[in-house]
Design an enzyme around this catalytic site. Structure first.
Site, PDB file in Angstrom:
ATOM      1  N   ARG A  36     -30.412  43.801  24.415  1.00  0.00           N
ATOM      2  CA  ARG A  36     -29.905  44.961  24.031  1.00  0.00           C
ATOM      3  C   ARG A  36     -30.190  46.112  24.980  1.00  0.00           C
ATOM      4  NH1 ARG A  36     -31.898  45.634  17.586  1.00  0.00           N
ATOM      5  NH2 ARG A  36     -30.014  44.503  16.539  1.00  0.00           N
ATOM      6  N   LYS A 197     -26.482  32.456   0.171  1.00  0.00           N
ATOM      7  CA  LYS A 197     -26.449  32.871  -1.075  1.00  0.00           C
ATOM      8  C   LYS A 197     -24.924  33.902  -1.280  1.00  0.00           C
ATOM      9  CE  LYS A 197     -31.171  33.434  -2.418  1.00  0.00           C
ATOM     10  NZ  LYS A 197     -32.196  34.372  -2.793  1.00  0.00           N
ATOM     11  N   GLY A 354     -26.731  37.969  12.457  1.00  0.00           N
ATOM     12  CA  GLY A 354     -28.006  37.196  13.469  1.00  0.00           C
ATOM     13  C   GLY A 354     -27.961  35.573  13.715  1.00  0.00           C
ATOM     14  N   GLY A 377     -26.187  44.264  10.255  1.00  0.00           N
ATOM     15  CA  GLY A 377     -26.028  44.922   9.127  1.00  0.00           C
ATOM     16  C   GLY A 377     -24.676  45.784   9.107  1.00  0.00           C
TER      17      GLY A 377
END
Length: 396
Positions: A36, A197, A354, A377
């Site tokens: 990063r 999920k 990720g 996100g």
């Protein structure tokens, strides 16, 4: 695209507040992965080259508005200096006297890092007063933290309403890649969505079936869709209470002309362990005492044919339990096919999240995709069709 770049804002002699994401992993007080930090180098170097004075705003961890010494940004200074190749100074606050004095003391060619923005309670509340206090330090605002753009915080959204604002090079590259993938893509478009999920990706699936031509579903999610079709998946991970939802998604896809691709064959095992004995069976033939842990070779062949028929690919989530061999085979094979088509100029491939990034690195093809987003996100919310406050603020 409605937002300015570094090329459109005068920076000579001006203090440029740069929101970056350098929330890097640490071990024993040392940076263990500097990815990063390396990603912000083009933006900071361009600002320096244009005669600007870069002042970095960043968060680290979740101090929840309190000063937590272990979450100070100070330990990042050596790694920042190494990556940027210039002196990097530090101020022990991101507002007030310490920050003002540090800004005033900046020499040409230096960079200043301000202390963790989340040491202030007003950061995550997008407090107008905190945003104004930060903005008072500079003359230009640059947001280079796409990974934090889904948060309406003082340093990601508030300041953009006060100062002339632009996207940094990393933000610019991310937005261009996303526009190419879902905004105005070359068609046909295929999306690969995997993971455990269905319930965590309902918004994502709902948005994609209306916007892509093919939707490949993998991982534990695929098991839920098999259950919805009346197929016994044995001891496999599946959300059996989401069967009605899965059927509704299938119906919506049919209505929108989106072809859904589910496994036609599967790799099953009795234990989820490295090298556990496994076998390939038709998707509707999982034994009651076994678990589906990966897609089979016929499924991979079908996915490969779909990739060949498409011009754009968006990928979020693995096709199987990729962390453990041999259940990484389908994800690796499909990723290598996508990389091959990308290298040949036949496919624009954008991936993010990720697990996805880890899987592509494991397959050795992360550098061959058109763009790989490290923003978890924010990438997911963009795929869900949600407005990202940090991006929207740049478009005013």
């Amino acid at each position: 695209m409605g937002w300015k770049t570094l090329d459109e804002i005068e920076m000579r002699g001006r203090v440029v507040l740069v929101r970056v994401d350098i929330n890097v992993p640490m071990e024993n007080g040392q940076v263990s992965d500097a990815t990063r930090i390396e990603k912000i180098v083009p933006t900071v170097r361009d600002i320096l080259a244009k005669g600007g004075k870069p002042v970095l705003l960043a968060h680290f961890g979740r101090p929840k508005g309190k000063v937590v010494p272990e979450m100070s940004l100070a330990p990042l200074l050596p790694e920042l200096e190494k990556a940027l190749g210039v002196p990097v100074r530090f101020a022990e606050d991101c507002i007030g006297g310490p920050a003002k004095r540090a800004v005033q003391a900046m020499a040409a060619g230096e960079v200043l890092l301000l202390e963790n923005t989340r040491f202030h309670e007003g950061e995550e509340k997008n407090d107008a007063q905190l945003a104004a206090s930060m903005a008072a330090l500079g003359e230009v605002y640059v947001n280079d933290a796409f990974s934090a753009a889904h948060r309406a915080h003082a340093s990601t959204e508030g300041i953009a309403h006060i100062l002339p604002a632009a996207a940094g090079r990393l933000m610019q590259a991310e937005l261009k890649a996303l526009e190419a993938a879902l905004g105005s893509p070359q068609r046909p478009v295929v999306a690969v969505v995997g993971g455990a999920k269905v319930s965590t990706k309902l918004d994502l699936l709902g948005n994609l079936v209306a916007r892509v031509d093919h939707l490949v579903i993998g991982g534990g999610m695929a098991n839920t869709f098999l259950v919805a079709q009346g197929i016994d998946v044995g001891r496999s991970l599946a959300e059996r209470d989401m069967a009605d939802t899965a059927r509704a998604i299938i119906a919506r896809a049919a209505e929108k002309g989106c072809a859904i691709h589910l496994p036609v064959d599967v790799v099953v095992a009795r234990a989820f362990a490295e090298g556990a004995p496994s076998e390939v069976l038709p998707a509707n033939a999982c034994p009651t005492d076994a678990m589906i842990l990966d897609a089979g070779p016929k499924t991979v062949a079908e996915i490969s044919r779909t990739f060949e028929a498409c011009r754009t690919l968006i990928w979020n989530g693995p096709l199987g339990a990729f962390e453990i061999a041999p259940f990484d085979a389908a994800t690796t094979a499909a990723a290598q096919k996508a990389a091959e088509l990308t290298r040949a100029g036949k496919l624009v491939s954008v991936a993010g999240g990720g697990d996805t990034v880890s899987a592509l690195h494991k397959a050795g093809v992360a550098d061959d995709f058109s763009y790989v987003s490290t923003a978890g996100g924010a990438f997911l919310e963009w795929m869900e069709g949600k407005e990202l406050p940090g991006v929207a603020a740049l478009m005013r």
